[in-house]
Design an enzyme around this catalytic site. Structure first.
Site, PDB file in Angstrom:
ATOM      1  N   GLY A 163       0.802  -1.220   0.000  1.00  0.00           N
ATOM      2  CA  GLY A 163       0.000   0.000   0.000  1.00  0.00           C
ATOM      3  C   GLY A 163       0.835   1.270   0.000  1.00  0.00           C
ATOM      4  N   HIS A 184       4.357   1.478  -7.944  1.00  0.00           N
ATOM      5  CA  HIS A 184       3.351   0.411  -7.831  1.00  0.00           C
ATOM      6  C   HIS A 184       2.431   0.425  -9.064  1.00  0.00           C
ATOM      7  CE1 HIS A 184       4.029   1.400  -3.421  1.00  0.00           C
ATOM      8  NE2 HIS A 184       4.322   0.120  -3.449  1.00  0.00           N
ATOM      9  N   GLN A 230       7.598  -9.496   7.679  1.00  0.00           N
ATOM     10  CA  GLN A 230       8.798  -9.136   6.927  1.00  0.00           C
ATOM     11  C   GLN A 230       9.517  -7.913   7.496  1.00  0.00           C
ATOM     12  OE1 GLN A 230       6.477  -8.497   3.207  1.00  0.00           O
ATOM     13  NE2 GLN A 230       7.937  -6.854   2.839  1.00  0.00           N
TER      14      GLN A 230
HETATM   15  P1  AMP Z   1       5.929  -2.526  -1.595  1.00  0.00           P
HETATM   16  O1  AMP Z   1       4.578  -1.933  -1.433  1.00  0.00           O
HETATM   17  O2  AMP Z   1       7.042  -1.616  -1.214  1.00  0.00           O
HETATM   18  O3  AMP Z   1       6.037  -3.910  -0.994  1.00  0.00           O
HETATM   19  O4  AMP Z   1       6.114  -2.740  -3.157  1.00  0.00           O
HETATM   20  C1  AMP Z   1       5.208  -3.505  -3.908  1.00  0.00           C
HETATM   21  C2  AMP Z   1       5.803  -3.760  -5.259  1.00  0.00           C
HETATM   22  O5  AMP Z   1       6.044  -2.508  -5.912  1.00  0.00           O
HETATM   23  C3  AMP Z   1       7.141  -4.487  -5.173  1.00  0.00           C
HETATM   24  O6  AMP Z   1       7.221  -5.452  -6.202  1.00  0.00           O
HETATM   25  C4  AMP Z   1       8.140  -3.378  -5.381  1.00  0.00           C
HETATM   26  O7  AMP Z   1       9.361  -3.804  -5.924  1.00  0.00           O
HETATM   27  C5  AMP Z   1       7.383  -2.495  -6.369  1.00  0.00           C
HETATM   28  N1  AMP Z   1       7.938  -1.135  -6.355  1.00  0.00           N
HETATM   29  C6  AMP Z   1       8.119  -0.318  -5.287  1.00  0.00           C
HETATM   30  N2  AMP Z   1       8.727   0.835  -5.676  1.00  0.00           N
HETATM   31  C7  AMP Z   1       8.943   0.727  -7.002  1.00  0.00           C
HETATM   32  C8  AMP Z   1       9.543   1.577  -7.976  1.00  0.00           C
HETATM   33  N3  AMP Z   1      10.058   2.759  -7.673  1.00  0.00           N
HETATM   34  N4  AMP Z   1       9.579   1.147  -9.252  1.00  0.00           N
HETATM   35  C9  AMP Z   1       9.071  -0.062  -9.601  1.00  0.00           C
HETATM   36  N5  AMP Z   1       8.500  -0.916  -8.733  1.00  0.00           N
HETATM   37  C10 AMP Z   1       8.430  -0.522  -7.439  1.00  0.00           C
END
Ligand code: AMP
Length: 288
Positions: free
Chosen positions: A30, A36, A60
């Protein structure tokens, strides 16, 4: 757009969709940003149905404080996903995911031992458990992950391969601000001064990659010192790690010969940020 908070609602919705249609899945914690949403857009393009999960996974977080501080932004997230025409949002409670008596863990071996794995004990165990559970619940054809968390992508790919899960893991490029800073939910914790300092992470990673072009026999010691000196210049920030690894296996490289993945974790004040740059050939640098 259906919003399912209960597993039973998620499964009822998906029951009829799976048989004849491709299902894309984007797991998130989120506080959604364009990083995202780039995964969501890709899934929309490649599948008939797209499901997104929002769950701040307590397992995690190696640090309780970080878990508490993690920004929750449910209503804004839902609005953004509605705009993207997402079909289903899964928004479970911790109780729904880890009911009383939950006692299974999932551990991927070697890949989780270095980089973030060294500094965040138990982190990838928590990631593997939640991703496997979500994969079982959603049963997507394709699952989309961002390369900002490159080690996470590798761990998920390995788990999928080892356990023969019928899912294609799709790694997606890093989305950055114009100044190069990788988008992250944690960026909003930075003061404006810290934000400016954080932009040095990508800048310095790029310089290391560029040095490969201009200098022969560049040593790892030299680039490591450059990176550390540049980031720690004013004594307020701290490089947790800066490494040159094989982009496939994430094994530490002894010599700086492409392909190289430069990966770093840096504490900007009290905020930990990660980033990486891939160098396929000396003249070929990817920011994502
Ligand atoms: P998180 O909400 O941080 O667990 O991220 C969810 C997904 O979004 C994960 O696969 C992250 O690697 C991806 N994500 C987060 N930040 C970025 C970004 N700047 N560029 C591309 N994907 C991202």
């Amino acid at each position: 757009m259906l919003i399912a908070k209960k597993i039973i609602d998620l499964q009822n919705f998906l029951k009829n969709k799976r048989a004849h249609h491709s299902l894309g899945f984007v797991p998130t914690m989120g506080d959604l940003h364009e990083g995202h949403l780039s995964l969501v857009k890709r899934s929309k393009k490649e599948n008939i149905f797209t499901a997104v999960s929002i769950f701040v996974n307590p397992k995690q977080f190696d640090c309780k404080e970080d878990f508490k501080k993690y920004k929750r932004n449910e209503s804004k997230d839902i609005e953004k996903l509605r705009k993207e025409n997402v079909d289903l949002v899964f928004l479970p409670s911790a109780q729904e995911i880890y009911p009383k008596g939950f006692q299974t863990s999932v551990e991927v071996g070697g890949l989780t031992k270095n980089l973030c794995g060294t500094f965040r004990p138990g982190h990838f165990k928590g990631v593997a458990a939640i991703v496997l559970k979500l994969f079982n619940l959603v049963q997507p054809d394709k699952a989309y992950f961002g390369l900002k968390d490159v080690q996470q992508v590798k761990v998920v790919e390995q788990m999928v391969k080892d356990l023969n899960l019928p899912i294609h893991v799709i790694p997606c490029p890093i989305v950055r601000e114009q100044n190069g800073l990788a988008l992250s939910s944690r960026n909003s914790r930075l003061s404006s001064e810290e934000y400016f300092r954080a932009t040095k992470i990508f800048f310095s990673l790029r310089v290391c990659a560029d040095l490969l072009k201009s200098r022969r026999n560049l040593s790892l010691k030299f680039v490591r010192e450059y990176f550390r000196n540049h980031l720690e210049l004013q004594g307020r920030d701290k490089v947790e790690y800066f490494e040159a690894v094989d982009p496939e296996t994430l094994v530490f490289l002894k010599k700086l010969k492409p392909p190289i993945l430069f990966a770093a974790a840096v504490w900007i004040g009290k905020t930990r940020l990660i980033d990486n740059v891939l160098v396929l050939k000396p003249h070929h640098v990817y920011g994502g």
